[in-house]
Each structure stands twice: as C-alpha cells, then as structure tokens.
Scaffold this motif. Structure first.
Motif, PDB file in Angstrom:
ATOM      1  N   LEU A 298       2.121   6.911  -6.688  1.00 11.97           N
ATOM      2  CA  LEU A 298       1.103   7.883  -7.069  1.00 11.97           C
ATOM      3  C   LEU A 298       1.573   9.308  -6.800  1.00 11.97           C
ATOM      4  O   LEU A 298       1.340  10.219  -7.608  1.00 11.97           O
ATOM      5  N   ALA A 299       2.263   9.515  -5.657  1.00 14.80           N
ATOM      6  CA  ALA A 299       2.756  10.841  -5.319  1.00 14.80           C
ATOM      7  C   ALA A 299       3.826  11.303  -6.309  1.00 14.80           C
ATOM      8  O   ALA A 299       3.845  12.470  -6.731  1.00 14.80           O
ATOM      9  N   VAL A 300       4.725  10.376  -6.685  1.00 15.05           N
ATOM     10  CA  VAL A 300       5.764  10.720  -7.669  1.00 15.05           C
ATOM     11  C   VAL A 300       5.133  11.094  -9.007  1.00 15.05           C
ATOM     12  O   VAL A 300       5.534  12.054  -9.673  1.00 15.05           O
TER      13      VAL A 300
ATOM     14  N   CYS B   1       3.572  15.241 -13.016  1.00 14.01           N
ATOM     15  CA  CYS B   1       2.547  15.950 -13.794  1.00 14.01           C
ATOM     16  C   CYS B   1       2.553  17.441 -13.483  1.00 14.01           C
ATOM     17  O   CYS B   1       2.445  18.280 -14.386  1.00 14.01           O
ATOM     18  N   PHE B   2       2.691  17.788 -12.193  1.00 11.05           N
ATOM     19  CA  PHE B   2       2.713  19.196 -11.808  1.00 11.05           C
ATOM     20  C   PHE B   2       3.938  19.903 -12.380  1.00 11.05           C
ATOM     21  O   PHE B   2       3.849  21.034 -12.874  1.00 11.05           O
TER      22      PHE B   2
ATOM     23  N   TRP C 240       0.837  -1.201   0.000  1.00 12.21           N
ATOM     24  CA  TRP C 240       0.000   0.000   0.000  1.00 12.21           C
ATOM     25  C   TRP C 240       0.877   1.258   0.000  1.00 12.21           C
ATOM     26  O   TRP C 240       0.630   2.193  -0.769  1.00 12.21           O
ATOM     27  N   TRP C 241       1.891   1.280   0.846  1.00 14.75           N
ATOM     28  CA  TRP C 241       2.776   2.454   0.911  1.00 14.75           C
ATOM     29  C   TRP C 241       3.544   2.645  -0.397  1.00 14.75           C
ATOM     30  O   TRP C 241       3.749   3.775  -0.850  1.00 14.75           O
TER      31      TRP C 241
END
Length: 536
Positions: free
Chosen positions: A53-55, A60-61, A46-47
């Motif tokens: 997902l955070a990367v 994208c940002f 899960w982590w």
C-alpha cells in the motif's frame, strides 16, 4: 483526432465489461455457502500488505508530482505567459496542448497550461494571449470536463478586448456537427471582444496536414515558434525550379519573387484554387560546407540509410556544437528543418505551379530560412522538396455565385488562382480589391489583371497603393467607401475570400464587413462558408 467513440471501441468496451462480470461471478462463489477462510492473516502478511500500500501511494504521488499543472517561468520575465487551454475527452487534445506549450517555450515564451475546467473569468480577463485546443465528442458535444466552463464562465458578460487567441478544433467529419465545440468556443470569444491571431484550424481525425499547419501558425504569436521541427514530416515529392523573376524592382519594400515549378518526373498533379504548397527548405551549400569544415566532417560520408551526410545537413538545423565524431551518431541527433507554406498562384492548366513570395530578412540582414532558400540559394533546375496540401476552407464557391476577392501584398497569389479558376469556369461576376505600396513597382500581375477586366472576366477592379497618395490609403478604406456595393453583392449571394496580411489588413477588412452588414449577418456568412480567409 475526434473524441467520438467508434464501433470498434464500443465492442472493446463491451468485451472488457463482460470479462469483469465473469470475474465478479467467479469471486462471488467464494462468499457463498460455508466460511472458506480458516484463520486470520499472519503478521508477515499484514506487513507485506502495508508495504504494498505504501509503495502504491508513493507511486501515485510521484505520478501526480510529475504531471501536475505548472506555470513555466522561463523566457522574458516581462512577458505575460501564454495561456494554453485544453478540452479533451480521450486525452489527445491534452497531448497536443502539451506539445503546443513546449513549442512556445522553445521560442522563449512563458506558458500557463490549464484544463478548461480550471479556467475562470479572472484568468481570461488577466491573460493577453491564449490558445485553445478543443475536441468535440458525441453529436457535437463538448468534453465532459468542459461542462463547468459552459455553465459558469460562458454565460458571464465578459469583456475581453485585451485577449488575442487561437483555436485548434478537433473533430470527425463523419459526424454532422463537425468540430462543433471548437467553433462554439471561437464564436464566444469573438462575441466578447477577443481578437483571433488567425482563423480556427480544424483537424479531422488527427490529420497530420492540419497539425503541421497549426505548428506554422504558432509562429505568428511572435518569436521563432515557427522554426520548431514538424511533429510529422511531410512526404515531399521531387520538383524542379523552372524560372524565377523579381516582380518589384525598385520597390521600397522587400523583393517579391515569382517562381514557376514543375515535377521532376511525370505530369503536373491536380489541385484546386486555394490549395497550399508545403516547401521543405534547405540550408545553403555555403552554410553546410562551412559547418563541415568547422567540425571536421566529410560531407561525402555515406550514412547507414544510404544517404550522404551533406544532404542530411542541408535539410536539418545545423547544431552549434558536436561532441560525437561518428557521422551516424551525428545524423541521429539532427533535427529536421520545418516546412513552410505558400498559396499556389496558378491552376494546373497553365503548365506550372506558380508561387509568389516576399524575401524575408532576419534582424542581422541575412535571408530567412525558406525565402532565402527559394529566392537566393537555389539555381534554375535545382531540386525543390514540395508537397501539395488541400485547403478545403479556401476552395472556390459555386461558379454561378458572385465572388469578392480582397487582399494585399503577396496575398494576390491565392486570389489570382481563384480568378484563373473562375475564368476557366466561365464565371465573370468577380470583384477584386487589392492593395500594395506603389503602382509603379508593386502592382503584381497588374497587366494580366487589367486585361482580364477589359475582357469582362473581372466585373470590378479596385486597387489601392498606400505610397501613391490616392483616394484611399489601404484596401479596407476602399471597401468601406464601397459599402453599398458590398452589401448588394452579398445580398446577391456573393462569397468573400480574403488573402494576405493578418496584421492590419485582415482585421480591418473584417471590421468593415461587420459594420456594413451587422453582427448577425456576419456570423451567418461564416457559418454558411461564404466568408473565408487565408491570412498569415
């Protein structure tokens, strides 16, 4: 480049689609039958998923932040930004818009880069200068993201007299409606009072010649935008200067030179009236020698490609400073000089390629880049880097149709080539209207033109010299006075060719034509290819 999809692209898309369907079928089998997942994911998994997902979100940002639309605030703070608008289906028009904006910024202009779906009536009415890079897709359709502009902005009754603009239209000549959206955009802007810097530049499948022409025309927006290095360098041939003559001694204007050039080897190549000579200018020998001495380099140094350092410097912008002491490193950092374009004034049957150009001076009084090279620094017999470029938009009409030629200054060069071609073809219904300063000094090719008129090769010859206080002040005044004759020639199927100054003459002549025949007939002439311009 056109945004139309080729058969090869279609086959590629089908192949990708079939591959995705196969993958979906294989994954679907995992969900059929009994449950195949025996336990929930572990905490570490899960982590790991959250970290991935955070990367992805950060990437994208970052991509959005680096590519977001931003106004450039460099340059003269008192100058409104140049609006650079792109309409693209495949991304090529967007790339060209970014290059265009960068070239304008390098010349000191502020820019505002926008996709066409981000342009509204308020932005257009508040802008003073704008360039549009527009592609055409399918059978003459605009790019998908331009539909909002077509449905929401173009139907409005806008008044845009303050807007000066240029259009780069991308298309593919294998399709019937070539550059249709770019032409539609140009027509709409003209109809709402906007004024074109120059005629629409049409690009067939990313044609490098047309894109170099666009680069040079950008210099007409002011500043030094025309001095940026070419996006793609012309493949020059080796020519030689055969003769050079000043045509206007004693003129109050700048010196006008008549040049004759020939290939260094072989026969003259073929070209048509209206075609262009692309010239690769060079720095003067004195400027190169001074730079070498100032920076401690030997011009005779042989570079890695076998060329000499002095020769490369002559074809490059001379840098103000040089940190490296290595000649090859210096060579790699040099930026080539941009090409310059000149209308060809002769036909191949005359035995030479002839040019007519006015020597330009910089604000400090030194000769301009290309005109200085051709008029001051070269000697008879010197090498000239030259490439012929077809200019189909200014090619001759049918020889059995009447021809009206209008120009001023050195614009007589392109018109002379047309007259020579017409005479060779036996076409004698030609009307020339030409304007300059003084008949005594600035009547370029005057004796020849008068002889052609006496021989019947020119049916009408109207000359206007602004400093001689004659009946008419400018060539457009003579055209307006002969509006009945203009209307009659056009009714007889005449084609109009205008060559010369974009500032003053060309828009004034255009206004006379518009007032004489009306907006509908004016547009019909342009669509039929019977009104063509080569202005600068």
């Amino acid at each position: 480049m056109s945004s139309n999809r080729s058969p090869r692209a279609l086959i590629g898309n089908l192949a990708v689609g079939l591959a995705l369907l196969l993958i979906a079928f294989l994954l679907l089998r995992l969900h059929l039958g009994e449950s195949w997942w025996q336990a929930p994911p572990l905490a570490a998994q899960w982590w790991a998923a959250l970290a991935a997902l955070a990367v992805y979100a950060l990437a994208c940002f970052t991509l959005w932040w680096c590519t977001r639309q931003r106004d450039d605030d460099s340059g003269d703070s008192n100058e409104p930004p140049v609006l650079v608008v792109w309409a693209s289906q495949t991304g090529f028009a967007q790339q060209l818009a970014q290059r265009t904006a960068a070239q304008l910024r390098s010349a000191g202009h502020r820019t505002r880069l926008r996709a066409i779906d981000q342009v509204d009536a308020a932005l257009l009415t508040s802008s003073q200068k704008a360039v549009f890079i527009a592609s055409t897709t399918g059978e003459g359709d605009p790019p998908d993201h331009a539909l909002a502009f077509l449905s929401q902005v173009m139907p409005q009754a806008l008044s845009l007299p303050q807007l000066h603009y240029a259009v780069l239209a991308l298309g593919d000549k294998t399709y019937e409606h070539y550059c249709a959206f770019g032409r539609q955009l140009d027509d709409w802007l003209r109809a709402h009072g906007a004024q074109a810097f120059f005629d629409t530049v049409e690009v067939d499948n990313a044609d490098a010649d047309a894109l170099r022409h666009w680069q040079q025309l950008l210099g007409q927006l002011g500043g030094e935008a025309g001095d940026a290095s070419d996006w793609s360098a012309p493949a020059y041939q080796d020519w030689r200067m055969r003769s050079r003559e000043v045509l206007n001694p004693g003129s109050v204007g700048g010196k006008v030179f008549h040049l004759q050039l020939q290939p260094a080897a072989g026969a003259l190549p073929a070209w048509q009236a209206g075609d262009i000579a692309e010239i690769g200018p060079r720095q003067s020998r004195a400027a190169v020698t001074q730079w070498l001495q100032q920076h401690g380099f030997d011009g005779a140094t042989v570079l890695a490609d076998g060329g000499l350092l002095a020769d490369l410097l002559s074809r490059s912008h001379l840098p103000d400073s040089c940190d490296s002491r290595d000649a090859n490193a210096l060579a790699a950092s040099l930026k080539p000089l941009p090409h310059r374009e000149y209308s060809i004034a002769s036909m191949p049957g005359e035995g030479s390629l002839q040019l007519l150009l006015r020597r330009q001076l910089r604000p400090d009084g030194t000769p301009g880049l290309a005109s200085g090279w051709l008029c001051d620094y070269t000697q008879i017999g010197d090498r000239i880097d030259l490439r012929l470029r077809s200019n189909s938009n200014f090619h001759p009409p049918r020889s059995d149709a009447p021809l009206i030629l209008i120009g001023n200054g050195t614009g007589i060069a392109g018109l002379r080539a047309h007259l020579r071609a017409r005479i060779e073809a036996g076409a004698h219904r030609n009307w020339l209207l030409f304007g300059e300063r003084n008949a005594a000094h600035d009547y370029h090719f005057g004796a020849e033109l008068q002889q052609w008129q006496r021989e019947g090769s020119i049916a009408r010859l109207d000359t206007v010299f602004s400093r001689d206080h004659g009946q008419f002040h400018y060539v457009q005044d003579a055209l307006a006075a002969h509006s009945d004759v203009l209307r009659q020639w056009l009714d007889d199927g005449a084609t109009l060719l205008v060559c010369g100054s974009l500032q003053g003459m060309a828009p004034a002549v255009d206004k006379v034509i518009l007032n004489t025949i009306g907006a509908e007939a004016h547009q019909a002439l342009r669509i039929a290819g019977r009104y063509r311009r080569d202005v600068y």
